[in-house]
Design a protein around this motif. Structure first.
Motif, PDB file in Angstrom:
ATOM      1  N   UNK A 168       0.784  -1.233   0.000  1.00 28.95           N
ATOM      2  CA  UNK A 168       0.000   0.000   0.000  1.00 28.95           C
ATOM      3  C   UNK A 168       0.809   1.274   0.000  1.00 28.95           C
ATOM      4  N   UNK A 169       2.104   1.182  -0.155  1.00 33.83           N
ATOM      5  CA  UNK A 169       2.917   2.392  -0.212  1.00 33.83           C
ATOM      6  C   UNK A 169       3.531   2.769   1.117  1.00 33.83           C
ATOM      7  N   UNK A 170       4.520   3.659   1.041  1.00 34.84           N
ATOM      8  CA  UNK A 170       5.262   4.083   2.230  1.00 34.84           C
ATOM      9  C   UNK A 170       4.955   5.530   2.582  1.00 34.84           C
ATOM     10  N   UNK A 171       4.945   5.812   3.863  1.00 32.73           N
ATOM     11  CA  UNK A 171       4.862   7.194   4.317  1.00 32.73           C
ATOM     12  C   UNK A 171       6.205   7.867   4.040  1.00 32.73           C
ATOM     13  N   UNK A 172       6.256   9.166   4.217  1.00 37.99           N
ATOM     14  CA  UNK A 172       7.514   9.900   4.022  1.00 37.99           C
ATOM     15  C   UNK A 172       8.593   9.344   4.944  1.00 37.99           C
ATOM     16  N   UNK A 173       8.204   9.087   6.191  1.00 39.27           N
ATOM     17  CA  UNK A 173       9.151   8.564   7.170  1.00 39.27           C
ATOM     18  C   UNK A 173       9.646   7.178   6.778  1.00 39.27           C
ATOM     19  N   UNK A 174       8.730   6.300   6.401  1.00 39.78           N
ATOM     20  CA  UNK A 174       9.105   4.937   6.024  1.00 39.78           C
ATOM     21  C   UNK A 174       9.990   4.937   4.784  1.00 39.78           C
ATOM     22  N   UNK A 175       9.710   5.841   3.842  1.00 43.07           N
ATOM     23  CA  UNK A 175      10.530   5.935   2.630  1.00 43.07           C
ATOM     24  C   UNK A 175      11.957   6.345   2.981  1.00 43.07           C
ATOM     25  N   UNK A 176      12.088   7.274   3.931  1.00 43.93           N
ATOM     26  CA  UNK A 176      13.424   7.683   4.387  1.00 43.93           C
ATOM     27  C   UNK A 176      14.154   6.518   5.042  1.00 43.93           C
ATOM     28  N   UNK A 177      13.435   5.778   5.868  1.00 45.44           N
ATOM     29  CA  UNK A 177      14.030   4.623   6.538  1.00 45.44           C
ATOM     30  C   UNK A 177      14.506   3.599   5.519  1.00 45.44           C
ATOM     31  N   UNK A 178      13.678   3.324   4.536  1.00 45.47           N
ATOM     32  CA  UNK A 178      14.018   2.332   3.514  1.00 45.47           C
ATOM     33  C   UNK A 178      15.233   2.787   2.709  1.00 45.47           C
ATOM     34  N   UNK A 179      15.279   4.079   2.402  1.00 43.32           N
ATOM     35  CA  UNK A 179      16.413   4.612   1.654  1.00 43.32           C
ATOM     36  C   UNK A 179      17.714   4.469   2.441  1.00 43.32           C
ATOM     37  N   UNK A 180      17.657   4.785   3.744  1.00 39.12           N
ATOM     38  CA  UNK A 180      18.849   4.672   4.589  1.00 39.12           C
ATOM     39  C   UNK A 180      19.296   3.222   4.711  1.00 39.12           C
ATOM     40  N   UNK A 181      18.334   2.325   4.844  1.00 42.61           N
ATOM     41  CA  UNK A 181      18.660   0.901   4.961  1.00 42.61           C
ATOM     42  C   UNK A 181      19.237   0.367   3.651  1.00 42.61           C
ATOM     43  N   UNK A 182      18.711   0.849   2.538  1.00 43.68           N
ATOM     44  CA  UNK A 182      19.220   0.422   1.238  1.00 43.68           C
ATOM     45  C   UNK A 182      20.691   0.789   1.098  1.00 43.68           C
ATOM     46  N   UNK A 183      21.038   1.990   1.529  1.00 46.63           N
ATOM     47  CA  UNK A 183      22.438   2.430   1.465  1.00 46.63           C
ATOM     48  C   UNK A 183      23.302   1.641   2.439  1.00 46.63           C
ATOM     49  N   UNK A 184      22.726   1.321   3.574  1.00 45.31           N
ATOM     50  CA  UNK A 184      23.461   0.543   4.573  1.00 45.31           C
ATOM     51  C   UNK A 184      23.765  -0.853   4.050  1.00 45.31           C
ATOM     52  N   UNK A 185      22.801  -1.457   3.407  1.00 39.34           N
ATOM     53  CA  UNK A 185      22.953  -2.834   2.943  1.00 39.34           C
ATOM     54  C   UNK A 185      23.675  -2.938   1.603  1.00 39.34           C
ATOM     55  N   UNK A 186      23.811  -1.815   0.927  1.00 39.66           N
ATOM     56  CA  UNK A 186      24.464  -1.820  -0.394  1.00 39.66           C
ATOM     57  C   UNK A 186      25.482  -0.682  -0.472  1.00 39.66           C
TER      58      UNK A 186
END
Length: 309
Positions: A168-186
């Motif tokens: 159902x999509x991400x909130x602004x906060x969740x999108x930021x979290x996902x972006x940070x985690x993506x950089x952390x994992x890659x």
């Protein structure tokens, strides 16, 4: 609602007892019941009133009086909320747990238990409770992801956000979290040119502990280099997404850059990672005050000023 439940229960009893045998007893029972209902409602609504004005001690007193009349899941839940606001987390946990025991499928009771478990640092227990909430409300994956981040279980956190995005999509906060985690994992994938440029211009903060990057951000804030502070905070968060000071410093930089809504988002995330640090919590509240004052939201400003006292 409560009054009608009592009356219906009384009606069921009365229909099973011959009226010509127990007329006096029935009349006495009705009077006693009505008195209990009135007393219960008086204390319950007074408790809601006191909570509304943040007088949590008084609210607890009123709810304990309600509990003597009816020890329902609702009263236990309300007690839990007020104990949580008073930072009496052990009592809050006990109340929420009892409410959940009575009604295991109630989303709000489970959420209360999840929040206090997270606050007490009982992250594994919080995850288990959070999974139960997810079955009732899939959007709760965002909250569970935060706990996983606190446990440094970044892959599990990322997976929760991926599922949330698909459902159902991400909130602004969740999108930021996902972006940070993506950089952390890659770490080796620099798809964002701007971020890559910042990393190249920074004296390799990724190779140091979080203390080093915090020092760099503090220096940037002191010299009013707010854009640099904001960029450094983002870099730091990609490596240390459970470090609350990084969220605080990022929010301070965003306030200075007049991005108040983003600052509030950062503060709300960071608060979840504070455990037993009253001084840091106070600094968060002070930064909330700055953001809401600049936005002209006097109600929220007053709310966080009270938390500082």
């Amino acid at each position: 609602m409560k009054k009608y439940m009592y009356i219906l229960a009384l009606s069921g009893i009365l229909f099973t007892i011959p009226r010509f045998v127990h007329a006096q007893e029935e009349e006495s029972a009705e009077i006693s019941l009505e008195e209990n209902i009135d007393e219960f409602q008086e204390h319950f609504f007074e408790a809601l009133k006191q909570r509304g004005i943040e007088n949590y001690d008084r609210a607890v007193d009123e709810l304990l009086k309600c509990q003597k009349i009816d020890n329902s899941a609702t009263i236990l839940f309300e007690l839990g909320k007020n104990y949580f606001s008073l930072k009496e987390y052990d009592k809050a946990k006990e109340s929420f747990q009892k409410a959940v025991n009575k009604k295991p499928q109630n989303q709000w009771y489970l959420t209360g238990l999840f929040n206090v478990q997270s606050k007490l640092g009982e992250r594994e227990e919080a995850i288990e409770t959070g999974k139960k909430v997810i079955r009732l409300n899939p959007k709760f994956r965002e909250d569970v992801a935060r706990v996983y981040i606190g446990m440094r279980e970044y892959k599990k956190a990322f997976k929760q956000l991926e599922k949330l995005e698909k459902s159902g999509g991400l909130t602004f906060t969740a999108a930021n979290m996902k972006s940070m985690l993506d950089k952390k994992l890659n770490k080796n994938r620099n798809s964002d040119g701007k971020v890559a440029d910042v990393i190249d211009q920074t004296p390799k903060p990724r190779q140091n502990r979080d203390g080093k990057i915090l020092e760099q951000i503090e220096e940037a804030l002191q010299t009013e280099a707010y854009k640099d502070a904001n960029r450094l905070a983002k870099i730091g968060l990609s490596d240390f997404p459970s470090q609350p000071k990084l969220y605080l410093y990022n929010a301070k930089a965003l306030n200075a850059l007049k991005e108040y809504k983003k600052a509030i988002e950062m503060l709300e995330i960071g608060l979840d990672y504070i455990i037993d640090n009253a001084a840091l919590e106070k600094e968060f509240y002070q930064t909330f005050v700055v953001a809401y004052k600049k936005m002209g939201n006097s109600k929220k400003e007053k709310l966080y000023r009270k938390k500082i006292q």
